[in-house]
Structures are given as structure tokens and as C-alpha cells.
Motif scaffolding. Structure first.
Motif, PDB file in Angstrom:
ATOM      1  N   PRO A 199     109.210 -34.387 -50.025  1.00  0.00           N
ATOM      2  CA  PRO A 199     108.279 -33.298 -50.324  1.00  0.00           C
ATOM      3  C   PRO A 199     106.980 -33.343 -49.515  1.00  0.00           C
ATOM      4  CG  PRO A 199     109.225 -34.135 -52.350  1.00  0.00           C
ATOM      5  CD  PRO A 199     109.664 -35.063 -51.251  1.00  0.00           C
ATOM      6  N   LEU A 200     106.421 -34.521 -49.305  1.00  0.00           N
ATOM      7  CA  LEU A 200     105.171 -34.598 -48.526  1.00  0.00           C
ATOM      8  C   LEU A 200     105.396 -34.192 -47.078  1.00  0.00           C
ATOM      9  CD1 LEU A 200     103.599 -37.870 -49.950  1.00  0.00           C
ATOM     10  CD2 LEU A 200     102.903 -35.508 -50.391  1.00  0.00           C
TER      11      LEU A 200
ATOM     12  N   GLU B 224     103.995 -30.733 -45.352  1.00  0.00           N
ATOM     13  CA  GLU B 224     103.101 -30.922 -44.206  1.00  0.00           C
ATOM     14  C   GLU B 224     103.653 -30.242 -42.956  1.00  0.00           C
ATOM     15  OE1 GLU B 224     102.134 -34.798 -41.666  1.00  0.00           O
ATOM     16  OE2 GLU B 224     101.316 -34.897 -43.699  1.00  0.00           O
ATOM     17  N   THR B 225     104.959 -30.358 -42.736  1.00  0.00           N
ATOM     18  CA  THR B 225     105.591 -29.730 -41.572  1.00  0.00           C
ATOM     19  C   THR B 225     105.448 -28.214 -41.630  1.00  0.00           C
ATOM     20  OG1 THR B 225     107.163 -31.554 -41.362  1.00  0.00           O
ATOM     21  CG2 THR B 225     107.773 -29.470 -40.312  1.00  0.00           C
TER      22      THR B 225
ATOM     23  N   SER C 266     116.647 -26.907 -52.943  1.00  0.00           N
ATOM     24  CA  SER C 266     116.040 -28.171 -52.528  1.00  0.00           C
ATOM     25  C   SER C 266     114.931 -27.944 -51.505  1.00  0.00           C
ATOM     26  CB  SER C 266     117.095 -29.142 -51.976  1.00  0.00           C
ATOM     27  OG  SER C 266     117.560 -28.740 -50.709  1.00  0.00           O
ATOM     28  N   ILE C 267     115.097 -26.949 -50.639  1.00  0.00           N
ATOM     29  CA  ILE C 267     114.065 -26.625 -49.648  1.00  0.00           C
ATOM     30  C   ILE C 267     112.824 -26.060 -50.340  1.00  0.00           C
ATOM     31  CG2 ILE C 267     113.502 -25.063 -47.730  1.00  0.00           C
ATOM     32  CD1 ILE C 267     116.476 -25.425 -46.824  1.00  0.00           C
ATOM     33  N   VAL C 268     113.035 -25.089 -51.224  1.00  0.00           N
ATOM     34  CA  VAL C 268     111.922 -24.466 -51.948  1.00  0.00           C
ATOM     35  C   VAL C 268     111.184 -25.506 -52.791  1.00  0.00           C
ATOM     36  CG1 VAL C 268     111.335 -22.810 -53.776  1.00  0.00           C
ATOM     37  CG2 VAL C 268     112.920 -22.144 -51.946  1.00  0.00           C
ATOM     38  N   ASN C 269     111.934 -26.348 -53.488  1.00  0.00           N
ATOM     39  CA  ASN C 269     111.311 -27.365 -54.338  1.00  0.00           C
ATOM     40  C   ASN C 269     110.553 -28.416 -53.530  1.00  0.00           C
ATOM     41  OD1 ASN C 269     112.165 -26.175 -56.739  1.00  0.00           O
ATOM     42  ND2 ASN C 269     114.104 -27.282 -56.722  1.00  0.00           N
ATOM     43  N   ALA C 270     111.065 -28.774 -52.359  1.00  0.00           N
ATOM     44  CA  ALA C 270     110.391 -29.784 -51.534  1.00  0.00           C
ATOM     45  C   ALA C 270     109.062 -29.258 -50.992  1.00  0.00           C
ATOM     46  CB  ALA C 270     111.299 -30.214 -50.379  1.00  0.00           C
ATOM     47  N   ILE C 271     109.032 -28.002 -50.606  1.00  0.00           N
ATOM     48  CA  ILE C 271     107.809 -27.430 -50.005  1.00  0.00           C
ATOM     49  C   ILE C 271     106.822 -26.995 -51.080  1.00  0.00           C
ATOM     50  CG2 ILE C 271     106.913 -25.538 -48.577  1.00  0.00           C
ATOM     51  CD1 ILE C 271     109.766 -25.745 -47.180  1.00  0.00           C
ATOM     52  N   GLY C 272     107.337 -26.431 -52.147  1.00  0.00           N
ATOM     53  CA  GLY C 272     106.481 -25.988 -53.235  1.00  0.00           C
ATOM     54  C   GLY C 272     105.830 -24.642 -52.959  1.00  0.00           C
ATOM     55  N   ARG C 273     105.017 -24.213 -53.897  1.00  0.00           N
ATOM     56  CA  ARG C 273     104.369 -22.901 -53.805  1.00  0.00           C
ATOM     57  C   ARG C 273     103.080 -22.917 -53.001  1.00  0.00           C
ATOM     58  NH1 ARG C 273     108.240 -19.333 -54.824  1.00  0.00           N
ATOM     59  NH2 ARG C 273     109.499 -20.095 -56.536  1.00  0.00           N
ATOM     60  N   ARG C 274     102.583 -24.123 -52.720  1.00  0.00           N
ATOM     61  CA  ARG C 274     101.340 -24.242 -51.951  1.00  0.00           C
ATOM     62  C   ARG C 274     101.439 -25.486 -51.064  1.00  0.00           C
ATOM     63  NH1 ARG C 274      95.731 -22.375 -54.035  1.00  0.00           N
ATOM     64  NH2 ARG C 274      94.489 -22.863 -52.211  1.00  0.00           N
ATOM     65  N   PRO C 275     101.963 -25.318 -49.830  1.00  0.00           N
ATOM     66  CA  PRO C 275     102.201 -26.485 -48.982  1.00  0.00           C
ATOM     67  C   PRO C 275     100.927 -27.228 -48.554  1.00  0.00           C
ATOM     68  CG  PRO C 275     102.871 -24.456 -47.878  1.00  0.00           C
ATOM     69  CD  PRO C 275     102.460 -24.083 -49.252  1.00  0.00           C
TER      70      PRO C 275
ATOM     71  N   ALA D 138     113.843 -24.361 -32.220  1.00  0.00           N
ATOM     72  CA  ALA D 138     113.178 -24.398 -33.528  1.00  0.00           C
ATOM     73  C   ALA D 138     111.748 -24.878 -33.347  1.00  0.00           C
ATOM     74  CB  ALA D 138     113.936 -25.341 -34.470  1.00  0.00           C
ATOM     75  N   ASP D 139     110.856 -24.382 -34.180  1.00  0.00           N
ATOM     76  CA  ASP D 139     109.449 -24.771 -34.110  1.00  0.00           C
ATOM     77  C   ASP D 139     109.205 -26.133 -34.755  1.00  0.00           C
ATOM     78  OD1 ASP D 139     107.868 -22.196 -33.090  1.00  0.00           O
ATOM     79  OD2 ASP D 139     109.569 -21.570 -34.301  1.00  0.00           O
ATOM     80  N   ALA D 140     110.108 -26.545 -35.636  1.00  0.00           N
ATOM     81  CA  ALA D 140     110.019 -27.855 -36.276  1.00  0.00           C
ATOM     82  C   ALA D 140     111.374 -28.182 -36.890  1.00  0.00           C
ATOM     83  CB  ALA D 140     108.925 -27.863 -37.351  1.00  0.00           C
ATOM     84  N   VAL D 141     111.543 -29.459 -37.248  1.00  0.00           N
ATOM     85  CA  VAL D 141     112.798 -29.932 -37.809  1.00  0.00           C
ATOM     86  C   VAL D 141     112.506 -30.747 -39.069  1.00  0.00           C
ATOM     87  CG1 VAL D 141     114.895 -31.280 -37.360  1.00  0.00           C
ATOM     88  CG2 VAL D 141     113.736 -30.124 -35.474  1.00  0.00           C
ATOM     89  N   LEU D 142     113.310 -30.515 -40.109  1.00  0.00           N
ATOM     90  CA  LEU D 142     113.280 -31.327 -41.322  1.00  0.00           C
ATOM     91  C   LEU D 142     114.630 -32.027 -41.434  1.00  0.00           C
ATOM     92  CD1 LEU D 142     111.758 -28.736 -43.832  1.00  0.00           C
ATOM     93  CD2 LEU D 142     110.581 -30.677 -42.761  1.00  0.00           C
TER      94      LEU D 142
END
Length: 136
Positions: free
Chosen positions: A115-116, A120-121, A20-29, A105-109
Motif C-alpha cells: 500500500p505505501l 506513493e507511485t 486489490s489495486i483500489v484498496n492498496a492505493i486508497g482514496r487519498r494517495p 508505461a509511466d510506472a510499474v507496480l
């Protein structure tokens, strides 16, 4: 000449969470960052091996991972690695964001991942790691 793909480590004991993490971010964020590649880790030992390799540009940890959660692991690595790559923690509840902040942490999801927002994060954290070009 294009930059080599940024390498992102994704840690969770659950394969579906990693997916789910890989799919949300994708191959080109983001268009300005180029493509990213992923390395998946299901255990703390795998995370430590990858982080010690010096090849990880960014890590994303599942805050709910078992038996060791991503929040505690983030704090440990931020204290133990002198050149720790940025780490994003994914939490289940919005109210747990403060724990991720405590972990440095540098950011939180927050799940469910949008996905957006996720792309973006990650893009923002990767951009913050760029070394500025110096002329001279």
C-alpha cells in the motif's frame, strides 16, 4: 477552492485484482493531491470508452488481464491517443518490469501490492501531470 477528485481507471478482467489495486492505493494517495475516484473496467472496450472520454487522469492496468493484457494495451494506447493519460501497469513478477517499460508505461507496480509503495507511485505519476501555475 479544492481541486476536483482525480479520476483513476482500473482495468482487469478479475474483480479481485481491481479491488486489490483500489484498496492498496486508497482514496487519498497523498495529502497534497486530495481524494481520487475510481472507474473500473473489465474489458478492453470499457477501457477504450473511458480513455476516449477525456475524463481519466490516470489509468492502472493489470499486466495479466485476459484475453488482452495491460502491457500490450498500454503500448497500443500510448501510440494511438495523442493526449494519452499516464498509465501504470501492475505485473505479477518483478522480472516483468522490463515489459511494462517496453509498453511505455509511466510506472510499474509489482504484486503483491504494498500500500505505501502503490500510493506513493500513483501520487508521483499524478504530480508529474500537474500543469504549473503561471503568473502574469
Amino acid at each position: 477552492m479544492s481541486e476536483p477528485a482525480k479520476k483513476i481507471l482500473v482495468f482487469s478482467h478479475k474483480p479481485e485484482v481491481r479491488d486489490s489495486i483500489v484498496n492498496a492505493i486508497g482514496r487519498r494517495p497523498a495529502p497534497d493531491l486530495g481524494k481520487v475516484s475510481y472507474v473500473e473496467a473489465a474489458s478492453v472496450a470499457e477501457v477504450i470508452t473511458e480513455m476516449d472520454s477525456g475524463e481519466i487522469d490516470l489509468a492502472i492496468f493489470d499486466g495479466e488481464a485476459q484475453p488482452t493484457g495491460g502491457i500490450g494495451l498500454t503500448r497500443q494506447l500510448k501510440h494511438e491517443l495523442s493526449d494519452c493519460p499516464p498509465i501504470v501497469v501492475a505485473v505479477r513478477r518483478r522480472d516483468d518490469r522490463w515489459l511494462a517499460t517496453w509498453s511505455q508505461a509511466d510506472a510499474v507496480l509489482v504484486h503483491p501490492l504494498d500500500p505505501l509503495t502503490a500510493a506513493e507511485t500513483v501520487a508521483d505519476v499524478l504530480r508529474a501531470q500537474r500543469v504549473p501555475a503561471v503568473n502574469g
